[in-house]
Design a protein around this motif. Sequence first.
Motif, short mmCIF file in Angstrom:
data_model
loop_
_atom_site.label_atom_id
_atom_site.label_comp_id
_atom_site.label_asym_id
_atom_site.label_seq_id
_atom_site.Cartn_x
_atom_site.Cartn_y
_atom_site.Cartn_z
N ASP A 1 -0.92 7.12 -6.55
CA ASP A 1 -1.26 6.31 -7.72
C ASP A 1 -0.16 6.37 -8.77
O ASP A 1 0.11 5.38 -9.47
CB ASP A 1 -2.58 6.79 -8.33
N ARG B 1 0.86 -1.18 0.00
CA ARG B 1 0.00 0.00 0.00
C ARG B 1 0.89 1.23 0.00
O ARG B 1 1.72 1.40 0.90
CB ARG B 1 -0.92 0.01 1.22
N ARG C 1 -1.66 -0.84 -4.25
CA ARG C 1 -2.68 0.18 -4.42
C ARG C 1 -2.22 1.46 -3.73
O ARG C 1 -1.40 1.43 -2.80
CB ARG C 1 -4.03 -0.26 -3.85
#
Length: 272
Positions: free
Chosen positions: A59, A34, A75
Motif C-alpha cells: 500500500d 497490482r 491496488r
Amino acid sequence: MERVIIAGVDRSARSRAAADWAAREALLRGLPLRVVHVSPPDGPDPVHPWPGRPEAVADHVVAELTERHRVLAARGSHLDGAAVPALRAAGEHAELLVLGLRGEGGHAGVAVGSTASALATECGRPVVLVPGTYPGPWRPGRIEGVVLGIDAHDPAVGPVEFAFEAARLHGVRLRAVHCWTLPARAARSPFPVLEEDRAEWEDEEVQVLSDALRPWRGKYPDVDVLEDVRLLPPAQALTHASGNAELVVAGQGATALALLEHARCPVAVVPA
C-alpha cells in the motif's frame, strides 16, 4: 480473466524503481496495476521495518505511485509464503510480472537475486526484470528502442510477438539480433577462416533472419525493424546492445540468465 500488470515489491529502492517502470507500462497499455508484497513463511520481515508492518509495504508503494502518476489505477496486495511460488501464482494470468533484478535481501556482489532468477526461469508469463539503476521513463535519446534476441533457425513465437508489440506500443525501432557460429569444420581447422567463406556463411544467416521476420513485418507494418546478424555468443551480443536499448526481449533459458548478470536496461524474459 482481468488483464493486469503485477509489480512484485519489497522495501528496497530497487523494487520501487521496478514498480515505477510497471506503472508507466500499465498507463501505456491502459491496464490496472497490482502491487504485491510477499512476507516470508518463517515469520515477520527482518529488522529495519519499512514502512512498518509487512502488510503495509504494498500500500505504501501504491501511494507513492499514484502520487506520481495521478491517473494510475493501482491496488496493493500482501501475501504470505515463499516469494517465488507466491509471485508465480499471482502472475499466472497477468499481462506482465515486473520486479527488480535484486531485492532487499540480496548481497552487494550479486547482480541477480534468487527470486528474479527463479521467476525468469519458471514463470509461464512474461517477466520484466528492471536494473536498480534504471531511471524509469523511456528515453528517446537512446539509439535502440526494443532489442530482440532471436534464434532465426528456430524462432520462438512468444518473445518475437512480445518484442514487436512492445515496439509498436512505444513507437520505437525494433532491433532483431541473431547470433551465429562458424561451421564445425572451420572452428576445428588450424588455419584462419578465409574472408570470402566467412562472408558467404554470414550472408546465409542474414537470409535466414530475413525469412524468419518476414511474417512479423507483415503483421506489424508500422514497426521499423533493424536486422542484426552477429558472430558472437548471444548473451554477449545482447549485453552490448542493452547499453543503448530501452528494453531487451529474450526467451527463457541460459542466454537470458547470462544476460541478466550484466544488463543495462530492463529485460523481458518471455516463454516460447
